[in-house]
Write an enzyme that holds these catalytic residues in place. Structure first.
Site, PDB file in Angstrom:
ATOM      1  N   GLU A  49      45.244 -12.719  -7.990  1.00  0.00           N
ATOM      2  CA  GLU A  49      46.352 -12.279  -8.813  1.00  0.00           C
ATOM      3  C   GLU A  49      45.778 -11.642 -10.077  1.00  0.00           C
ATOM      4  O   GLU A  49      44.954 -12.250 -10.760  1.00  0.00           O
ATOM      5  CB  GLU A  49      47.230 -13.462  -9.205  1.00  0.00           C
ATOM      6  CG  GLU A  49      47.853 -14.181  -8.034  1.00  0.00           C
ATOM      7  CD  GLU A  49      48.660 -15.384  -8.478  1.00  0.00           C
ATOM      8  OE1 GLU A  49      48.885 -15.537  -9.699  1.00  0.00           O
ATOM      9  OE2 GLU A  49      49.048 -16.181  -7.611  1.00  0.00           O
ATOM     10  N   ASP A  60      53.310 -18.798 -19.581  1.00  0.00           N
ATOM     11  CA  ASP A  60      51.865 -18.909 -19.675  1.00  0.00           C
ATOM     12  C   ASP A  60      51.469 -19.877 -20.777  1.00  0.00           C
ATOM     13  O   ASP A  60      51.982 -19.816 -21.891  1.00  0.00           O
ATOM     14  CB  ASP A  60      51.245 -17.532 -19.941  1.00  0.00           C
ATOM     15  CG  ASP A  60      51.552 -16.555 -18.825  1.00  0.00           C
ATOM     16  OD1 ASP A  60      51.224 -16.873 -17.673  1.00  0.00           O
ATOM     17  OD2 ASP A  60      52.122 -15.489 -19.104  1.00  0.00           O
TER      18      ASP A  60
END
Length: 269
Positions: A49, A60
């Site tokens: 990814e 995140d």
């Protein structure tokens, strides 16, 4: 059949599980990202990814947020993500997908993004902020171009909604192991295995578990129930602070860690 479909079919026949590292495009520069992807492929990673830096991170944790900020501070541009894959395409057999905010896709246009990503060499996109209610058009365009749309299921997603997400996804499903942000954890929810097993009964898509996988021990625990494991912060942390002098050592460290994970998963090459 896409490259991702072929990958999981091959792994299934071999009785192996996928390792999917996450890397940040442009941290510290796009040339190093290319070297990193090649090193991970050589170590045995099944797919990678490639995170597209974004100034307003979605889920995140601090490690990946910091990586995004370093890339942006160093002048990252979206075009570099496409140029990166195009430069690797002739020799890279490992599929790659982008992890990208839908706001970025929307800004340049859905058709344009999919066509540019596919032409560059990406097999699909993970779009963490795409709501299932708004996914129909994205799913249609991706399907028309044989480009995988990978969506996320979280521990708090109602089961009816999980099935809806699976129905509009292709390639694989990204099962978020914990509530909250990305990051390494020493303990994972006790009901994680049960929840993944239930979802596997509702869909034929491979299910890959991400968030919280810190090392070989958590990989060993989750490999039996998952089709693949997604590891982000534990890789990104090893890259933080890399210098021109230490790049070779960092690449070796990343490869060694990938091999440790693969061994724990029973998937070493």
């Amino acid at each position: 059949m896409t490259a991702i479909d072929d990958l999981f079919e091959d792994l299934r026949q071999q009785g192996r599980k996928a390792l999917l590292p996450f890397v940040t495009a442009g941290d510290p520069d796009i040339a190093f990202t290319g070297e990193l992807l090649k090193a991970l492929a050589e170590a045995g990673a099944s797919m990678c990814e490639v995170g597209v830096p974004y100034s307003d991170p979605i889920a995140d944790g601090p490690v990946i947020q910091a990586a995004y900020q370093r890339a942006l501070d160093n002048g990252f541009k979206l075009q570099q993500v496409f140029d990166l894959a195009a430069s690797l395409k002739p020799a890279m057999k490992m599929p790659m997908v982008t992890m990208v905010s839908y706001s970025i896709i929307h800004r340049i246009g859905l058709e344009a993004y999919v066509q540019r990503a596919l032409t560059a060499g990406y097999s699909g996109a993970i779009v963490p902020d795409l709501l299932v209610e708004e996914a129909a058009e994205v799913s249609r365009v991706c399907h028309a171009h044989d480009f995988n749309l990978i969506q996320l299921v979280t521990p708090t997603t109602p089961r009816e909604r999980q099935v809806q997400i699976a129905e509009s996804s292709t390639g694989f499903l990204y099962f978020v192991s914990v509530t909250g942000i990305t990051g390494e954890r020493t303990e994972l929810p006790t009901d994680l295995v049960e929840n993944v097993q239930w979802l596997k009964q509702q869909t034929d898509l491979p299910i890959c578990i991400g968030f919280g996988i810190s090392g070989p021990e958590t990989a060993r625990q989750l490999a039996p129930v998952a089709d693949g494991l997604i590891v982000g912060s534990a890789f990104v942390r090893r890259i933080a602070g890399v210098t021109p002098e230490s790049r070779g050592k960092v690449l070796q460290d990343v490869q060694s860690f990938a091999k440790e994970l693969l061994t724990a998963m029973g998937t070493s090459i």
